[in-house]
Every structure is written in structure tokens, then in C-alpha cells.
Design a protein around this motif. Structure first.
Motif, PDB file in Angstrom:
ATOM      1  N   LEU A  90       0.831  -1.091  -0.047  1.00  0.00           N
ATOM      2  CA  LEU A  90      -0.044   0.022  -0.005  1.00  0.00           C
ATOM      3  C   LEU A  90       0.981   1.278  -0.037  1.00  0.00           C
ATOM      4  CD1 LEU A  90      -2.767  -1.235   2.357  1.00  0.00           C
ATOM      5  CD2 LEU A  90      -3.114  -0.413  -0.098  1.00  0.00           C
ATOM      6  N   GLN A  91       1.919   1.122   0.708  1.00  0.00           N
ATOM      7  CA  GLN A  91       2.972   2.337   0.734  1.00  0.00           C
ATOM      8  C   GLN A  91       3.483   2.542  -0.716  1.00  0.00           C
ATOM      9  OE1 GLN A  91       6.559   1.816   2.974  1.00  0.00           O
ATOM     10  NE2 GLN A  91       6.265   3.911   3.867  1.00  0.00           N
TER      11      GLN A  91
ATOM     12  N   GLU B 223      -3.247   3.977   4.897  1.00  0.00           N
ATOM     13  CA  GLU B 223      -4.074   2.780   4.974  1.00  0.00           C
ATOM     14  C   GLU B 223      -3.055   1.577   5.297  1.00  0.00           C
ATOM     15  OE1 GLU B 223      -6.781   0.357   1.616  1.00  0.00           O
ATOM     16  OE2 GLU B 223      -5.947   2.619   1.174  1.00  0.00           O
ATOM     17  N   GLY B 224      -1.793   2.006   4.664  1.00  0.00           N
ATOM     18  CA  GLY B 224      -0.695   0.873   4.920  1.00  0.00           C
ATOM     19  C   GLY B 224      -0.434   0.943   6.360  1.00  0.00           C
ATOM     20  N   GLU B 225      -0.248   2.114   6.983  1.00  0.00           N
ATOM     21  CA  GLU B 225       0.125   2.233   8.515  1.00  0.00           C
ATOM     22  C   GLU B 225      -0.953   1.428   9.435  1.00  0.00           C
ATOM     23  OE1 GLU B 225       2.269   5.369  11.409  1.00  0.00           O
ATOM     24  OE2 GLU B 225       1.721   6.183   9.353  1.00  0.00           O
ATOM     25  N   LYS B 226      -2.199   1.481   9.072  1.00  0.00           N
ATOM     26  CA  LYS B 226      -3.146   1.136   9.838  1.00  0.00           C
ATOM     27  C   LYS B 226      -3.055  -0.390   9.896  1.00  0.00           C
ATOM     28  CE  LYS B 226      -7.146   4.189   8.991  1.00  0.00           C
ATOM     29  NZ  LYS B 226      -7.079   4.710   7.831  1.00  0.00           N
ATOM     30  N   TYR B 227      -2.590  -1.171   8.660  1.00  0.00           N
ATOM     31  CA  TYR B 227      -2.057  -2.550   8.778  1.00  0.00           C
ATOM     32  C   TYR B 227      -0.679  -2.779   9.535  1.00  0.00           C
ATOM     33  CZ  TYR B 227      -5.624  -3.774   5.021  1.00  0.00           C
ATOM     34  OH  TYR B 227      -6.791  -4.129   4.664  1.00  0.00           O
TER      35      TYR B 227
ATOM     36  N   PHE C 114       8.916   0.071   6.681  1.00  0.00           N
ATOM     37  CA  PHE C 114       7.580   0.885   6.571  1.00  0.00           C
ATOM     38  C   PHE C 114       8.146   2.275   6.951  1.00  0.00           C
ATOM     39  CE2 PHE C 114       3.986   2.931   7.337  1.00  0.00           C
ATOM     40  CZ  PHE C 114       2.972   2.790   6.317  1.00  0.00           C
ATOM     41  N   TYR C 115       8.471   2.491   8.181  1.00  0.00           N
ATOM     42  CA  TYR C 115       8.486   3.714   8.980  1.00  0.00           C
ATOM     43  C   TYR C 115      10.055   4.329   8.400  1.00  0.00           C
ATOM     44  CZ  TYR C 115       4.839   2.654  12.148  1.00  0.00           C
ATOM     45  OH  TYR C 115       3.771   2.478  12.687  1.00  0.00           O
ATOM     46  N   ARG C 116      11.063   3.489   8.030  1.00  0.00           N
ATOM     47  CA  ARG C 116      12.173   4.150   7.328  1.00  0.00           C
ATOM     48  C   ARG C 116      11.939   4.802   5.975  1.00  0.00           C
ATOM     49  NH1 ARG C 116      15.266   2.361   3.288  1.00  0.00           N
ATOM     50  NH2 ARG C 116      14.815   0.071   3.596  1.00  0.00           N
ATOM     51  N   ARG C 117      10.944   4.095   5.194  1.00  0.00           N
ATOM     52  CA  ARG C 117      10.677   4.787   3.895  1.00  0.00           C
ATOM     53  C   ARG C 117       9.796   5.770   4.148  1.00  0.00           C
ATOM     54  NH1 ARG C 117       9.248  -0.098  -0.182  1.00  0.00           N
ATOM     55  NH2 ARG C 117       7.154   0.179   0.705  1.00  0.00           N
TER      56      ARG C 117
END
Length: 477
Positions: free
Chosen positions: A224-225, A232-236, A257-260
Motif C-alpha cells: 500500500l505504501q 492505509e498501510g500504516e493501519k495494517y 515501512f517507517y524508514r521509507r
């Protein structure tokens, strides 16, 4: 006896198991694979039959057949434990592996016993006479094994999961395997400049069937990212961390995810927590190295005169983790390139050169890896070793591999820029004009190409290569 041995060999080749799936040991780092499977046995209990079967094959490849037999026993115990009443088709793979290992140990009677067990069970499972029957569970087993043996095998893995799904389209495990194979394949097709996103639907479907499989949930978040749907991706991601707060496989994707997203400190925090659980994980060390590199670039971009002590410390940490990753997995291509570039950042040019040479030696590189490597090494020669001629040579090597990829595009544009600068500075020679002509020609810019070749010929009138290229261009305009 020789007769028994030969008839046995023919039967063995008919079996569906790791020994007949063409999984080659030169395509993988066996020690690293053994380590990975051991971690997964600890964290993914439901895949243990699959993992013990694979681990047994890895032990055989490392010449420890006794150890291989012990792992097959564990696989059998898992089958008994989970499916005491019905025949789990995966047992056929286990028995096939038993037969092959006994054969290699020259214990032919025992090997024959297991061949017969497979034959008899297949007859029970299938009304047809032939016993090489097509069972979805066995296709899936093959798919998981192929995924573990690296990029060369992903396409075959996808086909196996597709075959399994034909018979059982709603099976959560097959859908999971299919989604993972698609996700990995897509990652590579992007590097080869094919802009497709075929893994989104399979991942979404796999997560619907497997909402508790947080590994899949994390992959969906990353997808999603990629698709610019990061919220939306962060919710997952948050959901996955809530369900399995201490699963290193989820933590590593959350960190990515957080690095990107630019939250590098949060990523580092998550990675360190995961490293405490699986301290040898090559993936985690590589990600940590990339995070420290990101912090280094952030510092340089936001501070006019970044404190040297801080810069040195970030470079040191990045090198430490990247080196740990490459020491442990000698064929880990991107970690080698990242490490070489980090040495260059720290002005440790001898080590940078050695690391680049190790990367060139990796025997499982695809064409887009090679193009990327030529680009990085060209940059190293140009910006750190101050050798424009070497840089030109390596960018050209990347261009000569005539298949499109990001690496090839980077070689092309770096080369074009460098040649134009040389010509502007008045140091351009015939070769520079000739090479620039070639780039224009590859880009379809015939007029510009013609002008470059004319200048090259003016400087070097008898060069046959330039003359023929010019003729060809004039005929095509």
C-alpha cells in the motif's frame, strides 16, 4: 545388488520431493539458509512440517545425512501431531526425502521401503494406476522450497502455488505462498523497468483468508505504501504489531515501512528490538545499516557543517551492520554494494575497492544486478578515485548489457552527463564524442548522434567504427 540399485534409482526419480525439484546448492548460501529455517521453526509453528523437510535437504547438501534423518523424524512427528486421522499429503514429500537420503547412504533396503510407502499411499489417494499424482499440498511444498532458494526460482514458485490453487482456491496457505511469490517477483520486475503491481490483489486476498498472519499483513502494508496509500498501510502495520508485538518477521517490515516514511529513529528502535530476538538475522543487520546511512544523509542535508564526530559515528555504525550482513551471507548482493559505498563515504578506499571486487565475484547475479553494480562502481571511480576514464569504462559496461533496467538507465544518464561535462571543459577527445554519439543513437536521437560522430571523425579521421556508425545513421535519417 546392482539390479536393486538401478531399479531403485528409477523409482527415486519419480518421487516428488526436494531431491527431484532441481534445487541447486550453488544458488544459495547454505549456512545462512540453515540459520533462517531454524529461526522460522521457532516463530512459525504452523509451517514446521515444511521447514523440517527443507532443513533436512539443506543438511544433506552440507553432507550431514544423519542430521538430515533427524529432521525428517521431526517432520513426521509434526504430521502425527497435527493430522493424526487423515493422511497429510506432505508426508509423501517427507518419505520421498527419506528414500533419497537412505539411497545416498547406500542403505538401499530402507530406501526401497520408503519408495513403497509412497507408491502404496498414492494408490490409496488416487484411483488411477499411475502414482505420480498431482496433489495440491505437494505443489505448495515445492513452492515454499523454491521461494527459499532465491530469486532464480521465484517464477517456478509462483507456478507451483497457482497449480495448488487450481484444486483448492480458498486454501489460506496456498494463497499466502502465491501472494509472497508475486510480491517478490514484482519487486524485481520494477527494477527491470516493468511498471506493474500484480501482487496487490493476491496480498489482499491472502490477508482476508489469513487475518492473523501478521507477516502477510505487514507485506500488504508495504505494498500500500508503494501505491501511495501509506495511511492505509500504516493501519495494517499497527494492527500487525498489536497482534504479534515480538515477531521479528513483522518488526523488520514495520521498520522498513517507517524508514521509507522518513521516521528513521522509529525504524531503528524497532530493528534493535527485533535484533535482540534474532541476533544473527542478516536482513535486520542490512536494514540497520541502511537506517544509519539514512541518518547520515539526513544530517548532511539539514546541517551546513555537520559535526565530524557525529558523521564518523553514523558511518561506523552503518559499516558495522553492513559488514556483519556480508560476512554472514557472502552472496548478499545489495549489502555488498551498500557496504562498499559506505567505506567510500568514510574515505576507506582500499576496503571499498575490495568489497566492490567481492560483489563482482558473486556468481548468482542477474543482468540488472550487474548493471547496477557497474553504475555504483563507475561512481566510485569518478567521485572518489577521481578517474573519469575508469568511470566511463564501467558505465559503458552497464550499457553494453542490452536489457532495460534502472541500473542501465543510471549508467546511461551518468555517462551522458560526464561526457558532456568533459566536452564543455574542452578535454573531450574523439572517444568521448564517439561514445556520446552512441548514447544519442541508443536514445533514438539520430540528429544529435550524427553531430557527435562527425566531431569524432574530425578528431580521428580514419576510425572505421565511427565511419560505419555515421553511414548507418545517414541512411536511416
Amino acid at each position: 545388488s546392482t539390479i536393486l540399485k538401478n531399479s531403485l534409482k528409477n523409482s527415486l526419480l519419480e518421487l516428488e520431493c526436494h531431491f527431484t525439484w532441481a534445487l541447486l546448492k550453488q544458488d544459495v548460501d547454505l549456512d545462512d539458509l540453515e540459520e533462517t529455517i531454524a529461526d522460522q521453526i521457532e516463530f512459525f509453528i504452523e509451517s514446521n512440517i515444511t521447514n523440517y523437510n527443507l532443513l533436512s535437504y539443506v543438511c544433506h547438501l552440507k553432507d550431514s545425512n544423519e542430521e538430515a534423518l533427524r529432521n525428517l523424524q521431526k517432520a513426521e512427528e509434526e504430521v502425527q501431531k497435527n493430522h493424526p486421522h487423515k493422511t497429510d499429503q506432505r508426508i509423501l514429500v517427507t518419505w520421498g526425502n527419506y528414500a533419497w537420503i537412505y539411497y545416498h547412504m547406500q542403505r538401499y533396503e530402507e530406501a526401497q521401503t520408503y519408495v513403497s510407502k509412497v507408491e502404496n499411499t498414492c494408490k490409496e489417494l488416487s484411483s488411477t494406476a499411475q502414482w505420480k499424482i498431482e496433489l495440491p499440498e505437494i505443489y505448495a511444498e515445492q513452492g515454499w522450497a523454491l521461494l527459499k532458494f532465491g530469486r532464480k526460482y521465484y517464477e517456478r514458485a509462483k507456478d507451483c502455488f497457482e497449480a495448488a490453487l487450481k484444486n483448492d482456491p480458498n486454501n489460506p496457505r496456498y494463497n499466502a505462498g502465491y501472494a509472497i511469490a508475486m510480491y517478490r517477483l514484482e519487486d524485481f520486475s520494477h527494477r527491470q523497468c516493468e511498471d506493474i503491481n500484480p501482487s496487490f490483489k493476491p496480498l489482499k486476498r491472502a490477508v482476508e483468508l489469513n487475518p492473523k498472519d501478521t507477516f502477510l499483513v505487514a507485506l500488504l502494508a508495504l505494498k500500500l505504501q508503494d501505491l501511495m496509500r501509506a495511511d492505509e498501510g500504516e493501519k495494517y502495520i499497527e494492527e500487525a504489531i498489536k497482534i504479534t508485538p515480538n515477531l521479528p518477521y513483522v518488526q523488520r517490515y514495520a521498520a522498513k515501512f517507517y524508514r521509507r516514511k522518513g521516521e528513521v529513529d522509529k525504524a531503528l528502535q524497532i530493528l534493535k528490538k527485533a535484533l535482540a530476538v534474532t541476533p544473527k538475522s542478516v536482513f535486520l543487520h542490512h536494514q540497520l545499516g541502511i537506517c544509519y546511512r539514512a541518518k547520515l544523509f539526513q544530517l548532511r542535508n539539514t546541517t551546513r557543517y555537520p559535526p565530524q564526530g557525529q558523521v564518523d559515528e553514523l558511518i561506523r555504525l552503518a559499516i558495522f551492520h553492513l559488514k556483519t550482513a556480508t560476512d554472514q551471507r557472502t552472496k548478499f548482493f545489495s549489502a555488498h554494494v551498500d557496504l562498499a559505498n559506505m567505506y567510500a563515504q568514510g574515505k576507506r578506499y582500499k576496503e571499498a575497492e575490495e568489497t566492490f571486487q567481492k560483489a563482482f565475484q558473486i556468481n548468482i547475479l542477474f543482468y540488472d544486478d550487474k548493471q547496477e553494480l557497474y553504475h555504483h562502481y563507475g561512481n566510485f571511480q569518478r567521485f572518489h578515485m577521481k578517474s573519469e576514464s575508469e568511470a566511463i569504462r564501467y558505465y559503458l559496461e552497464g550499457l553494453k548489457i542490452e536489457k532495460e533496467s534502472y541500473g542501465r538507465n543510471k549508467c546511461r544518464s551518468a555517462l551522458k552527463k560526464l561526457l558532456e561535462q568533459r566536452i564543455q571543459r574542452g578535454v573531450g577527445d574523439a572517444t568521448d564524442f564517439g561514445t556520446l554519439g552512441l548514447i544519442h543513437k541508443l536514445n533514438g536521437e539520430k540528429q544529435k548522434a550524427t553531430e557527435c560522430y562527425e566531431k569524432a571523425i574530425a578528431l580521428c579521421p580514419d576510425n572505421a567504427e565511427y565511419l560505419s556508425a555515421l553511414c548507418e545513421l545517414r541512411l536511416s535519417i
